[in-house]
Write a protein that holds these residues in place. Structure first.
Motif, PDB file in Angstrom:
ATOM      1  N   GLN A 188     -38.837-103.170  59.543  1.00 21.91           N
ATOM      2  CA  GLN A 188     -38.368-103.341  58.173  1.00 21.91           C
ATOM      3  C   GLN A 188     -37.614-102.103  57.676  1.00 21.91           C
ATOM      4  O   GLN A 188     -36.728-102.208  56.852  1.00 21.91           O
ATOM      5  N   ARG A 189     -37.982-100.957  58.161  1.00 28.13           N
ATOM      6  CA  ARG A 189     -37.323 -99.725  57.749  1.00 28.13           C
ATOM      7  C   ARG A 189     -36.069 -99.440  58.573  1.00 28.13           C
ATOM      8  O   ARG A 189     -35.385 -98.445  58.336  1.00 28.13           O
ATOM      9  N   GLU A 190     -35.814-100.294  59.547  1.00 28.00           N
ATOM     10  CA  GLU A 190     -34.607-100.223  60.362  1.00 28.00           C
ATOM     11  C   GLU A 190     -34.369 -98.827  60.929  1.00 28.00           C
ATOM     12  O   GLU A 190     -33.260 -98.302  60.883  1.00 28.00           O
ATOM     13  N   LEU A 191     -35.417 -98.233  61.474  1.00 23.67           N
ATOM     14  CA  LEU A 191     -35.305 -96.906  62.064  1.00 23.67           C
ATOM     15  C   LEU A 191     -34.815 -96.950  63.509  1.00 23.67           C
ATOM     16  O   LEU A 191     -34.364 -95.952  64.042  1.00 23.67           O
ATOM     17  N   GLY A 192     -34.936 -98.106  64.138  1.00 21.17           N
ATOM     18  CA  GLY A 192     -34.543 -98.203  65.532  1.00 21.17           C
ATOM     19  C   GLY A 192     -35.458 -97.388  66.441  1.00 21.17           C
ATOM     20  O   GLY A 192     -35.007 -96.849  67.455  1.00 21.17           O
ATOM     21  N   ILE A 193     -36.719 -97.299  66.059  1.00 25.76           N
ATOM     22  CA  ILE A 193     -37.702 -96.543  66.830  1.00 25.76           C
ATOM     23  C   ILE A 193     -38.799 -97.490  67.276  1.00 25.76           C
ATOM     24  O   ILE A 193     -39.331 -98.255  66.479  1.00 25.76           O
TER      25      ILE A 193
ATOM     26  N   SER B 251     -42.330 -93.627  68.309  1.00 23.62           N
ATOM     27  CA  SER B 251     -43.001 -93.148  67.105  1.00 23.62           C
ATOM     28  C   SER B 251     -44.177 -92.254  67.463  1.00 23.62           C
ATOM     29  O   SER B 251     -44.371 -91.175  66.896  1.00 23.62           O
ATOM     30  N   ARG B 252     -44.955 -92.703  68.415  1.00 23.50           N
ATOM     31  CA  ARG B 252     -46.130 -91.924  68.841  1.00 23.50           C
ATOM     32  C   ARG B 252     -45.701 -90.588  69.430  1.00 23.50           C
ATOM     33  O   ARG B 252     -46.293 -89.549  69.151  1.00 23.50           O
ATOM     34  N   LEU B 253     -44.630 -90.580  70.233  1.00 25.89           N
ATOM     35  CA  LEU B 253     -44.146 -89.325  70.810  1.00 25.89           C
ATOM     36  C   LEU B 253     -43.713 -88.369  69.707  1.00 25.89           C
ATOM     37  O   LEU B 253     -44.040 -87.178  69.748  1.00 25.89           O
ATOM     38  N   LEU B 254     -43.003 -88.863  68.706  1.00 24.50           N
ATOM     39  CA  LEU B 254     -42.573 -88.002  67.598  1.00 24.50           C
ATOM     40  C   LEU B 254     -43.772 -87.409  66.860  1.00 24.50           C
ATOM     41  O   LEU B 254     -43.772 -86.223  66.521  1.00 24.50           O
TER      42      LEU B 254
ATOM     43  N   ALA C  43     -36.901 -86.250  59.622  1.00 22.76           N
ATOM     44  CA  ALA C  43     -36.655 -87.291  58.618  1.00 22.76           C
ATOM     45  C   ALA C  43     -37.237 -88.626  59.087  1.00 22.76           C
ATOM     46  O   ALA C  43     -37.840 -89.371  58.296  1.00 22.76           O
ATOM     47  N   ALA C  44     -37.080 -88.927  60.372  1.00 20.74           N
ATOM     48  CA  ALA C  44     -37.650 -90.159  60.924  1.00 20.74           C
ATOM     49  C   ALA C  44     -39.170 -90.132  60.820  1.00 20.74           C
ATOM     50  O   ALA C  44     -39.794 -91.143  60.485  1.00 20.74           O
TER      51      ALA C  44
END
Length: 151
Positions: free
Chosen positions: A31-36, A41-44, A105-106
């Motif tokens: 929904q946030r259209e992050l393309g992740i 996400s977990r790695l970040l 930011a992501a």
């Protein structure tokens, strides 16, 4: 006829909840259209908890995956500008991974998506039930052998 295995039933419920949590988090990410992806996400999140940029092997240990899986994740995140490979100042042959401003930011957006997913998942519980659940999860997580850094 044998009676149901209570531990087996409980384990199945935990697995079903885990799958539900992943589905809801994935939907909130989309929904946030992050393309992740959830794995990216977990790695970040793990990367953000290191004091200095870690080596790929450090990330693999923390994520409990094989180094090749980390390479694939880092490649994708680097292509999107969220992480970068940097040489280790003490040993130029060693490559470390660091967050970029876009990566930070992501992470901020990811935090919002995770919070929204948690609110949705926990909505049926009262405050007392949430507190009880938190204590139970602390007990279960504390009982597991900790060999990796958690975030």
């Amino acid at each position: 006829m044998t009676s149901p295995d209570p531990d087996g039933l409980l384990a199945e419920k935990l697995l079903r909840l885990t799958r539900r949590v992943h589905r809801i988090q994935k939907r909130h990410l989309q929904q946030r259209e992050l393309g992740i992806t959830p794995a990216q996400s977990r790695l970040l999140r793990v990367l953000a908890h290191f004091g200095q940029p870690p080596r790929m092997a450090d990330l693999a240990d923390s994520l409990e995956v094989v180094p090749r899986a980390v390479t694939t994740l880092v490649d994708a995140l680097e292509a999107s500008g969220r992480v970068r490979r940097v040489p280790d100042p003490a040993n130029r042959r060693v490559i470390r991974i660091e967050l970029t401003d876009d990566g930070r930011a992501a992470l901020h957006e990811l935090h919002g998506a995770r919070r929204a997913a948690a609110e949705e998942i926990l909505a049926p519980l009262t405050d007392d039930q949430r507190e009880t659940l938190g204590g139970l999860l602390d007990t279960l997580v504390g009982a597991a052998p900790e060999r990796v850094q958690r975030c």
